[in-house]
Design a protein around this motif. Structure first.
Motif, mmCIF file in Angstrom:
data_model
loop_
_atom_site.group_PDB
_atom_site.id
_atom_site.type_symbol
_atom_site.label_atom_id
_atom_site.label_comp_id
_atom_site.label_asym_id
_atom_site.label_seq_id
_atom_site.Cartn_x
_atom_site.Cartn_y
_atom_site.Cartn_z
ATOM 1 N N ARG A 178 1.236 -0.890 0.146
ATOM 2 C CA ARG A 178 0.231 -0.039 0.086
ATOM 3 C C ARG A 178 0.878 0.948 -0.039
ATOM 4 O O ARG A 178 0.891 2.105 -0.481
ATOM 5 N N HIS A 179 2.060 1.028 0.915
ATOM 6 C CA HIS A 179 3.031 2.397 1.112
ATOM 7 C C HIS A 179 3.302 2.822 -0.705
ATOM 8 O O HIS A 179 3.459 3.603 -1.273
ATOM 9 N N VAL A 180 3.825 1.885 -1.358
ATOM 10 C CA VAL A 180 4.284 1.539 -2.216
ATOM 11 C C VAL A 180 3.801 2.344 -3.716
ATOM 12 O O VAL A 180 3.189 3.023 -4.359
ATOM 13 N N ASP A 181 2.275 1.569 -3.762
ATOM 14 C CA ASP A 181 1.341 2.082 -4.710
ATOM 15 C C ASP A 181 0.973 3.283 -4.564
ATOM 16 O O ASP A 181 0.746 4.170 -5.148
ATOM 17 N N THR A 182 1.031 4.116 -2.952
ATOM 18 C CA THR A 182 0.726 5.516 -2.846
ATOM 19 C C THR A 182 2.058 6.211 -3.139
ATOM 20 O O THR A 182 1.542 7.371 -4.294
ATOM 21 N N LEU A 183 3.210 6.006 -3.513
ATOM 22 C CA LEU A 183 3.984 6.801 -4.479
ATOM 23 C C LEU A 183 4.233 6.251 -4.962
ATOM 24 O O LEU A 183 4.885 7.402 -6.447
ATOM 25 N N CYS A 230 1.883 10.812 -11.116
ATOM 26 C CA CYS A 230 0.989 12.137 -11.685
ATOM 27 C C CYS A 230 2.302 12.874 -12.053
ATOM 28 O O CYS A 230 2.137 14.152 -12.449
ATOM 29 N N ASP A 231 3.430 12.998 -11.425
ATOM 30 C CA ASP A 231 4.342 14.481 -11.429
ATOM 31 C C ASP A 231 5.816 14.606 -12.709
ATOM 32 O O ASP A 231 5.167 13.120 -12.916
ATOM 33 N N SER A 232 4.745 14.732 -13.493
ATOM 34 C CA SER A 232 5.868 15.331 -14.825
ATOM 35 C C SER A 232 7.406 14.884 -14.618
ATOM 36 O O SER A 232 8.276 14.839 -15.874
ATOM 37 N N ARG A 233 7.701 15.423 -13.881
ATOM 38 C CA ARG A 233 9.552 15.035 -13.659
ATOM 39 C C ARG A 233 10.027 13.135 -13.345
ATOM 40 O O ARG A 233 10.746 13.402 -14.291
ATOM 41 N N ILE A 266 12.301 10.488 -5.144
ATOM 42 C CA ILE A 266 10.736 10.600 -5.687
ATOM 43 C C ILE A 266 10.882 10.813 -3.769
ATOM 44 O O ILE A 266 9.560 11.259 -3.276
ATOM 45 N N GLU A 267 11.249 10.714 -2.566
ATOM 46 C CA GLU A 267 11.426 11.512 -1.642
ATOM 47 C C GLU A 267 11.689 12.722 -1.533
ATOM 48 O O GLU A 267 10.673 12.954 -0.491
ATOM 49 N N GLY A 268 12.055 13.901 -2.692
ATOM 50 C CA GLY A 268 11.913 14.628 -1.862
ATOM 51 C C GLY A 268 10.433 15.125 -3.130
ATOM 52 O O GLY A 268 10.172 16.215 -2.686
ATOM 53 N N ALA A 269 10.064 14.249 -3.732
ATOM 54 C CA ALA A 269 9.350 14.662 -4.407
ATOM 55 C C ALA A 269 8.434 14.451 -3.407
ATOM 56 O O ALA A 269 7.069 15.314 -3.898
ATOM 57 N N LEU A 270 8.148 13.536 -2.916
ATOM 58 C CA LEU A 270 7.061 13.435 -1.645
ATOM 59 C C LEU A 270 7.048 14.413 -0.109
ATOM 60 O O LEU A 270 5.990 14.976 -0.375
ATOM 61 N N THR A 271 8.568 15.216 0.056
ATOM 62 C CA THR A 271 7.811 15.863 0.661
ATOM 63 C C THR A 271 7.070 16.933 0.045
ATOM 64 O O THR A 271 6.492 18.304 0.687
#
Length: 307
Positions: free
Chosen positions: A195-200, A206-209, A260-265
């Motif tokens: 579930r965690h990975v599905d969210t990421l 969604c993120d165009s980067r 990915i961690e930076g995009a999350l923040t």
């Protein structure tokens, strides 16, 4: 005599949702992953499209968020959202122009994706209602034909969700080899991890980067980011093993894990504004915020998060 291969869902009423067959672990292994790695190369986007979108990503991300909203309302599986956005990107990459109704195009991609990978196709009526009837079912089916013709009916696209079961199976196999058995705690941890990975993954889609990054790399980097917060607890599939499965350099995997961690923040900083624009994605935002909060308090332990 005429025959039609058109799949018409009009008038089709389902008394109960269809059930998807369980994943077969015998259909995993290096041979299957290698075949997926070869297949994903066929669906890479054109560099021109990627450069154009990354200059002005807002329109594309708005459509991707609308697709997420509709998929959430219709109860679609996570794989339907990823495939819908992939079809949208491939169509735009081939045509390099938006149709008169971008929402109709997005809805057509959801309709196709739900038929290909979903256990229950989304109805045309629900898609029209989600767009406040800015197009009619006939317009939606015409757009569906346009998308299929543009993509030459090649819509079984490889997405990050196609790799996740194989990576997680390798994770579980490591657990079995170490302890000789599986237990409920291990299964619950794997479920939380999924579930965690599905969210990421949904955030990356969604993120165009993240446009142009192979699905296998997105899947592995998202899983690696989740593992870095979950701690070991007998789950010993590390970055080296993931890089081997994806056949990529270790440094590349580490780089995209940090991205990915930076995009999350960054994504969470704009969360309140996005919730006002699209209240239906609040659940997804809260899941991401819960991940980030847990990382801030106990960076190496995400075991208590319930997604």
């Amino acid at each position: 005599m005429s025959a039609s291969l058109w799949c018409d869902e009009e008038g089709r009423v389902s008394q109960k949702p269809q059930l998807r067959a369980q994943w077969d672990p015998s259909m995993s292994g290096g041979r299957v992953i290698n075949r997926l790695l070869q297949s994903e190369e066929r669906y890479l986007l054109s560099p021109l499209y990627i450069s154009l979108i990354q200059r002005e990503p807002h329109r594309r991300e708005e459509l991707a968020k609308w697709v997420l909203e509709v998929c959430s309302e219709c109860g679609c599986e996570e794989s339907v959202y990823a495939l819908s956005v992939s079809l949208l990107d491939r169509f735009l990459s081939a045509s390099l122009s938006l149709p008169v109704s971008p929402l109709c195009l997005s809805a057509a991609c959801i309709l196709i994706a739900s038929k290909v990978t979903g256990s229950e196709p989304v109805s045309a009526g629900n898609l029209c209602a989600a767009a406040n009837f800015c197009f009619l079912p006939n317009n939606l089916r015409d757009m569906e034909r346009v998308v299929l013709a543009t993509l030459r009916w090649d819509v079984a696209v490889v997405t990050p969700h196609d790799f996740l079961p194989h990576f997680l199976f390798s994770l579980e196999r490591e657990r079995v080899e170490e302890d000789g058995q599986t237990d409920r705690d291990s299964q619950a941890l794997l479920s939380t991890l999924r579930r965690h990975v599905d969210t990421l993954v949904a955030m990356c889609v969604c993120d165009s980067r993240f446009l142009g990054i192979p699905p296998s790399l997105i899947s592995a980097a998202a899983l690696n980011a989740a593992l870095s917060g979950l701690g070991s607890k007998g789950l010993q599939l590390g970055t080296n093993e993931l890089a081997t499965l994806c056949q990529i350099d270790l440094g590349v995997l580490q780089y995209y894990t940090e991205l990915i961690e930076g995009a999350l923040t960054e994504h969470l900083r704009s969360g309140p504004r996005e919730r006002k624009m699209c209240p239906e994605v609040e659940k997804e935002e809260e899941a991401l915020e819960e991940i980030d909060t847990e990382r801030a308090s106990t960076p190496t332990d995400l075991r208590e998060i319930d997604f």
